[in-house]
Design a protein around this motif. Structure first.
Motif, PDB file in Angstrom:
ATOM      1  N   ARG A  57       8.398  -1.385  -7.271  1.00 48.53           N
ATOM      2  CA  ARG A  57       7.758  -0.085  -7.329  1.00 48.53           C
ATOM      3  C   ARG A  57       5.863  -0.119  -7.064  1.00 48.53           C
ATOM      4  NH1 ARG A  57       8.939   3.388 -10.642  1.00 48.53           N
ATOM      5  NH2 ARG A  57       7.251   3.866 -11.673  1.00 48.53           N
ATOM      6  N   GLY A  58       5.743  -2.135  -6.451  1.00 48.77           N
ATOM      7  CA  GLY A  58       4.307  -1.847  -5.716  1.00 48.77           C
ATOM      8  C   GLY A  58       3.908  -1.952  -6.969  1.00 48.77           C
ATOM      9  N   PHE A  61       3.342  -8.432  -5.801  1.00 47.19           N
ATOM     10  CA  PHE A  61       3.293  -8.562  -4.723  1.00 47.19           C
ATOM     11  C   PHE A  61       3.587  -9.335  -4.209  1.00 47.19           C
ATOM     12  CE2 PHE A  61       0.493  -4.569  -4.622  1.00 47.19           C
ATOM     13  CZ  PHE A  61       1.654  -3.724  -3.309  1.00 47.19           C
ATOM     14  N   LEU A  62       3.864 -10.273  -2.538  1.00 44.69           N
ATOM     15  CA  LEU A  62       4.401 -11.626  -2.383  1.00 44.69           C
ATOM     16  C   LEU A  62       3.807 -12.810  -3.389  1.00 44.69           C
ATOM     17  CD1 LEU A  62       6.777 -13.328  -1.346  1.00 44.69           C
ATOM     18  CD2 LEU A  62       5.620 -13.067   0.627  1.00 44.69           C
ATOM     19  N   HIS A  64       1.696 -12.783  -6.358  1.00 44.83           N
ATOM     20  CA  HIS A  64       2.110 -12.745  -7.190  1.00 44.83           C
ATOM     21  C   HIS A  64       4.043 -13.086  -7.397  1.00 44.83           C
ATOM     22  CE1 HIS A  64      -0.416  -9.035  -6.372  1.00 44.83           C
ATOM     23  NE2 HIS A  64      -1.356  -9.689  -7.609  1.00 44.83           N
TER      24      HIS A  64
ATOM     25  N   LEU B  36       6.323   7.157  -8.180  1.00 45.92           N
ATOM     26  CA  LEU B  36       5.665   6.065  -7.400  1.00 45.92           C
ATOM     27  C   LEU B  36       4.513   6.181  -7.752  1.00 45.92           C
ATOM     28  CD1 LEU B  36       7.685   5.250  -4.350  1.00 45.92           C
ATOM     29  CD2 LEU B  36       7.798   3.778  -6.459  1.00 45.92           C
ATOM     30  N   LEU B 248       2.271   2.723   0.842  1.00 46.45           N
ATOM     31  CA  LEU B 248       1.020   1.598   0.401  1.00 46.45           C
ATOM     32  C   LEU B 248       0.577   0.241   0.396  1.00 46.45           C
ATOM     33  CD1 LEU B 248       1.817   0.862  -2.980  1.00 46.45           C
ATOM     34  CD2 LEU B 248       3.389  -0.427  -1.749  1.00 46.45           C
ATOM     35  N   GLY B 251       0.454  -5.972  -0.575  1.00 45.49           N
ATOM     36  CA  GLY B 251      -1.221  -7.413  -1.379  1.00 45.49           C
ATOM     37  C   GLY B 251      -0.496  -8.489  -0.685  1.00 45.49           C
ATOM     38  N   TRP B 267      -1.972   3.917  -2.783  1.00 39.61           N
ATOM     39  CA  TRP B 267      -1.307   5.012  -2.487  1.00 39.61           C
ATOM     40  C   TRP B 267      -1.917   5.735  -1.695  1.00 39.61           C
ATOM     41  CZ3 TRP B 267       4.121   4.145  -2.449  1.00 39.61           C
ATOM     42  CH2 TRP B 267       4.451   3.883  -3.093  1.00 39.61           C
TER      43      TRP B 267
END
Lengths: 214, 355
Positions: A57-58, A61-62, A64, B36, B248, B251, B267
């Motif tokens: 769901r964004g 991230f990687l 994390h 989202l 998006l 990160g 977003w």
């Protein structure tokens, strides 16, 4: 603290991505007499599952995911001595994963590898721009039961089909499941080239791998 | 017999759907964006209008009279000359000719000069050539001509650059080292963009186009925002267009922040205020196309996201429309039926100021 609360503590500690928090939660769960298998399954793995959902769901991230996986690994290590021999090291299945030749996109494929590893699979990540023969060689070397192939360009997508043909030629196709992914890949493409599954994202890749291999 | 309408899937394949199926896809796509981005839904009237646009019988459609918006082109300078390897049409011509044809024949309202390598870093060794080309173009053109390229922070990592590749470091679980590598790369990227644009401004450029901010993750956006800030300080009147790489902000670092806001996970409607704060004149939001979903699903989703971005932005929004973005299918040469419908929807429903 009830068992359910302890599991929640373990899960939250993994989601926090902090090794110290996970180690403390595992120590606490051990001191409460909870079985190592339960600590892993209902606490740590559940947390890792939440990390996967938040990743999808964004929200995470990687880095994390990597930190959470590292923290979980530290927690599992604390339990290894109390677990039956080999149980801690047993992997769900072996998967060879890579981005096909001519394509230098790495991030999505690496995320899939990390998520599969975190879910208990032994993953051999061949990297990016992988010569097609290397997929075959690695399958033979490791006895892998699945090949994952990523392609981020329409021009490199046919590499996925070629590897499937090479698996057939080598008599390996029946022993190995094939998963394809990458922005231009679709379920229709997977069907067309005879892949076993298509995964749109890392979480789906884990789900498809579990469906096909477990 | 139920009437079916010709649409595309996100990968460009033709499909025939009934009005009911289209409406279901529109609603599902919108719901995905709402979920989202935590943003408002489109109204019933807006969904009806989207349905009208999608089901118009004409092969291509246009905006209503009086609702025209400016259009600008990024790599257009070399689209004529380039061969099929870079979406070009292979007509031998200089970049000056490319710019002038876009201005005088294709109706571009602003234009960009770009180099074939199309990233800031590789422009450094050819800066004299770029300066000369900019000067000649400016002498022959009237419309605003920006200099544009991708920030493309990936070029600062091995094997292309001096810093260790964060992807390799992460594979070895060296997360802190990976983050440090991104921080070093970001500083160099900011410095290079500013250096290049100082020279292009000296050659008469009207401004800069940041094309695909964030393509290399949050560090890429961090570096770009700082470059925008520095350029705005030095050139109060220059045009700065900040176009994003994706919907998006990924990160890859995870903890980089600008003006107190963590960049990872933003977003379009959350990116807009930061871009304005840094000093850009124009924000270029992006919504990615899902190749496995229909045009209706993708357009419902894209319009919902962009409408929220337009509302949140204090500067004009010029939405990215093309291959694989803005609801348009991912085809090397996007089809006019989808491009014109998506563009009309973005102008008339999302309220974008330009494309």
């Amino acid at each position: 603290m009830s068992k359910e609360e302890t599991f929640k503590l373990l899960s939250d500690a993994v989601v926090s991505c902090k090794k110290d928090a996970v180690v403390a939660a595992v120590e606490k769960a051990k001191s409460e007499g909870i079985e190592p298998a339960e600590i892993i399954e209902k606490g740590l793995a559940s947390g890792m599952n939440d990390v996967g959902i938040m990743f999808e769901r964004g929200k995470l991230f990687l880095p994390h995911v990597m930190m959470a996986a590292g923290a979980m690994e530290a927690g599992v290590k604390l339990l290894e001595a109390d677990m039956p021999k080999d149980a801690a090291k047993k992997k769900l299945a072996v998967i060879v994963n890579g981005t096909v030749e001519g394509d230098v996109h790495d991030i999505g494929k690496s995320i899939v590898s990390t998520m599969l590893q975190s879910s208990g699979f032994e993953v051999h990540d061949l990297g990016r721009d992988v010569p097609l023969q290397d997929f075959i060689d690695k399958v033979k070397e490791t006895g892998a039961s699945m090949v994952g192939m990523s392609a981020l360009m329409t021009t490199t997508l046919p590499g996925q089909r070629e590897v499937i043909e090479m698996l057939k030629e080598q008599g390996l196709r029946d022993k190995v499941k094939v998963m394809v992914g990458g922005a231009p890949a679709t379920q229709t493409w997977a069907d067309k080239i005879g892949a076993d599954c298509y995964a749109e994202n890392a979480s789906e890749a884990v789900a498809r791998a579990k469906e096909l291999l477990l | 017999m139920t009437t079916e309408h010709m649409l595309r899937m996100g990968d460009g394949k033709r499909v025939y759907l009934t009005k009911e199926q289209i409406l279901t896809d529109l609603r599902d796509g919108m719901a995905d964006a709402v979920d989202l981005g935590d943003i408002p839904e489109l109204s019933g009237d807006e969904l009806d209008k989207l349905m009208d646009i999608i089901t118009m019988p004409s092969r291509m459609v246009g905006v209503e009279a009086g609702m025209e918006v400016p259009v600008t082109h990024d790599i257009g300078t070399i689209r004529l000359d380039g061969d099929q390897g870079n979406s070009g049409v292979g007509i031998p011509s200089s970049r000056l000719v490319g710019c002038m044809v876009h201005e005088r024949a294709f109706g571009a309202d602003t234009m960009e000069l770009g180099h074939i390598d199309y990233s800031y870093k590789p422009v450094k060794p050819v800066i004299a050539q770029e300066m000369q080309t900019m000067e000649v173009c400016q002498q022959n053109m009237v419309i605003p001509l920006l200099y544009g390229a991708m920030p493309n922070m990936g070029l600062y990592y091995t094997p292309d650059g001096p810093f260790e590749n964060p992807g390799d470091l992460m594979k070895a679980f060296k997360i802190q080292e990976a983050q440090e590598s991104m921080e070093h790369a970001a500083k160099h990227l900011t410095r290079d963009i500013v250096w290049i644009m100082q020279r292009m401004m000296a050659s008469g450029a009207d401004g800069v186009n940041f094309d695909t901010i964030g393509a290399a993750g949050d560090g890429d956006m961090y570096a770009s925002l700082h470059a925008i800030e520095a350029l705005r300080k030095q050139y109060p009147d220059m045009y700065i267009e900040a176009g994003m790489a994706g919907e998006l902000m990924l990160g890859l670092h995870g903890e980089m922040a600008y003006d107190g806001t963590v960049l990872a996970g933003l977003w379009p409607h959350q990116q807009a205020p930061l871009v304005a704060k840094a000093g850009a004149n124009i924000f270029g939001p992006v919504v990615n196309t899902n190749t496995s979903k229909s045009f209706a699903w993708n357009l419902g989703r894209a319009v919902t996201f962009i409408k929220a971005a337009v509302k949140a932005s204090s500067i004009p929004c010029h939405v990215n429309m093309g291959m694989g973005v803005g609801g348009i299918p991912m085809l090397e040469t996007p089809t006019i039926d989808a491009v014109s419908r998506a563009s009309k929807a973005m102008v008339e429903l999302a309220g974008v100021d330009g494309i």
